[in-house]
Design an enzyme around this catalytic site. Structure first.
Site, PDB file in Angstrom:
ATOM      1  N   LYS A  14       0.814  -1.220   0.000  1.00 30.31           N
ATOM      2  CA  LYS A  14       0.000   0.000   0.000  1.00 30.31           C
ATOM      3  C   LYS A  14       0.848   1.271   0.000  1.00 30.31           C
ATOM      4  O   LYS A  14       0.375   2.331  -0.427  1.00 30.31           O
ATOM      5  CB  LYS A  14      -0.924   0.017   1.222  1.00 30.31           C
ATOM      6  CG  LYS A  14      -1.881  -1.165   1.307  1.00 30.31           C
ATOM      7  CD  LYS A  14      -2.850  -1.213   0.148  1.00 30.31           C
ATOM      8  CE  LYS A  14      -3.866  -2.322   0.340  1.00 30.31           C
ATOM      9  NZ  LYS A  14      -4.765  -2.459  -0.831  1.00 30.31           N
ATOM     10  N   LYS A  70       0.736   5.125  -5.051  1.00 26.25           N
ATOM     11  CA  LYS A  70       1.554   3.940  -5.313  1.00 26.25           C
ATOM     12  C   LYS A  70       2.318   4.098  -6.620  1.00 26.25           C
ATOM     13  O   LYS A  70       3.501   3.758  -6.720  1.00 26.25           O
ATOM     14  CB  LYS A  70       0.676   2.693  -5.358  1.00 26.25           C
ATOM     15  CG  LYS A  70      -0.120   2.421  -4.099  1.00 26.25           C
ATOM     16  CD  LYS A  70      -1.011   1.201  -4.280  1.00 26.25           C
ATOM     17  CE  LYS A  70      -2.008   1.050  -3.152  1.00 26.25           C
ATOM     18  NZ  LYS A  70      -3.189   1.912  -3.325  1.00 26.25           N
ATOM     19  N   GLU A 147      -6.272  -2.916 -10.679  1.00 33.00           N
ATOM     20  CA  GLU A 147      -7.300  -2.756 -11.715  1.00 33.00           C
ATOM     21  C   GLU A 147      -7.925  -1.372 -11.626  1.00 33.00           C
ATOM     22  O   GLU A 147      -8.665  -0.966 -12.532  1.00 33.00           O
ATOM     23  CB  GLU A 147      -8.369  -3.839 -11.577  1.00 33.00           C
ATOM     24  CG  GLU A 147      -7.900  -5.212 -12.003  1.00 33.00           C
ATOM     25  CD  GLU A 147      -9.013  -6.245 -12.016  1.00 33.00           C
ATOM     26  OE1 GLU A 147      -9.126  -6.963 -13.020  1.00 33.00           O
ATOM     27  OE2 GLU A 147      -9.762  -6.336 -11.013  1.00 33.00           O
TER      28      GLU A 147
END
Length: 199
Positions: A14, A70, A147
């Site tokens: 994360k 990220k 995704e």
């Protein structure tokens, strides 16, 4: 590290430490691993983009919804793209695969509606994704499959023609403060008896 330990230690990262970089030789190994990934009839209906350029990463981050941080802080973003042009795929099959594979395509795939064939393409790309995540774990590289991207914007940024972006993977090294890592958050899985059946 053996594979069981690698899988026990891997997790969906994360938070990345932007100061830690992946050894370029490991990046080259990951490229080779993707090249060797399996696909039905060796169809390889894919392209993989390795993006480490800061400006391009920033553009991708802006199209990455809740995954922007990220993308910015990881070492490299690997974008998994499926072929999106059926005629291009058929040409690729005829030019690169043996007669047996061409015959399989003609008998079992060519008659499918384009939408169904593209679902089949996607499944092949996800095979490569699984191999890639396992390889990262074995190499002690942290990874985040995402995704949560705006595919059309990714495609425009990367200049894709005949391909569409399915999923991106941020790779790099975890930040020491990442609360999702196994040392701070126990892995949660269903009981083995619920998912593994022996006949």
């Amino acid at each position: 590290m053996d594979f069981i330990n690698a899988m026990q230690n891997r997790y969906t990262t994360k938070k990345y430490d932007e100061t830690k970089k992946i050894d370029p030789t490991k990046i080259e190994e990951l490229k080779e691993i993707l090249l060797l990934s399996p696909s039905s009839i060796n169809s390889q209906p894919w392209q993989f983009h390795f993006v480490s350029d800061k400006k391009v990463k920033e553009q991708l981050a802006a199209a990455s919804l809740f995954n922007a941080e990220k993308v910015i802080n990881c070492d490299t973003v690997v974008v998994f793209n499926a072929i999106d042009n059926v005629a291009l795929f058929e040409q690729q099959v005829k030019e690169n695969l043996p007669e047996s594979a061409v015959n399989y395509f003609n008998m079992h795939l060519k008659h499918l509606a384009d939408a169904d064939l593209k679902i089949w393409f996607d499944k092949q790309v996800y095979l490569a994704l699984g191999i890639f995540l396992g390889a990262c774990a074995q190499m002690q590289i942290d990874a985040t499959p995402m995704e949560g991207i705006e595919s059309d914007k990714y495609e425009a940024i990367l200049g894709l023609e005949g391909y569409r972006s399915l999923v991106a993977v941020a790779i790099g090294y975890r930040d020491a403060d990442d609360s999702n890592q196994p040392s701070q958050k126990t892995k949660s899985r269903l009981e083995k008896s619920a998912i593994i059946k022996i006949i």
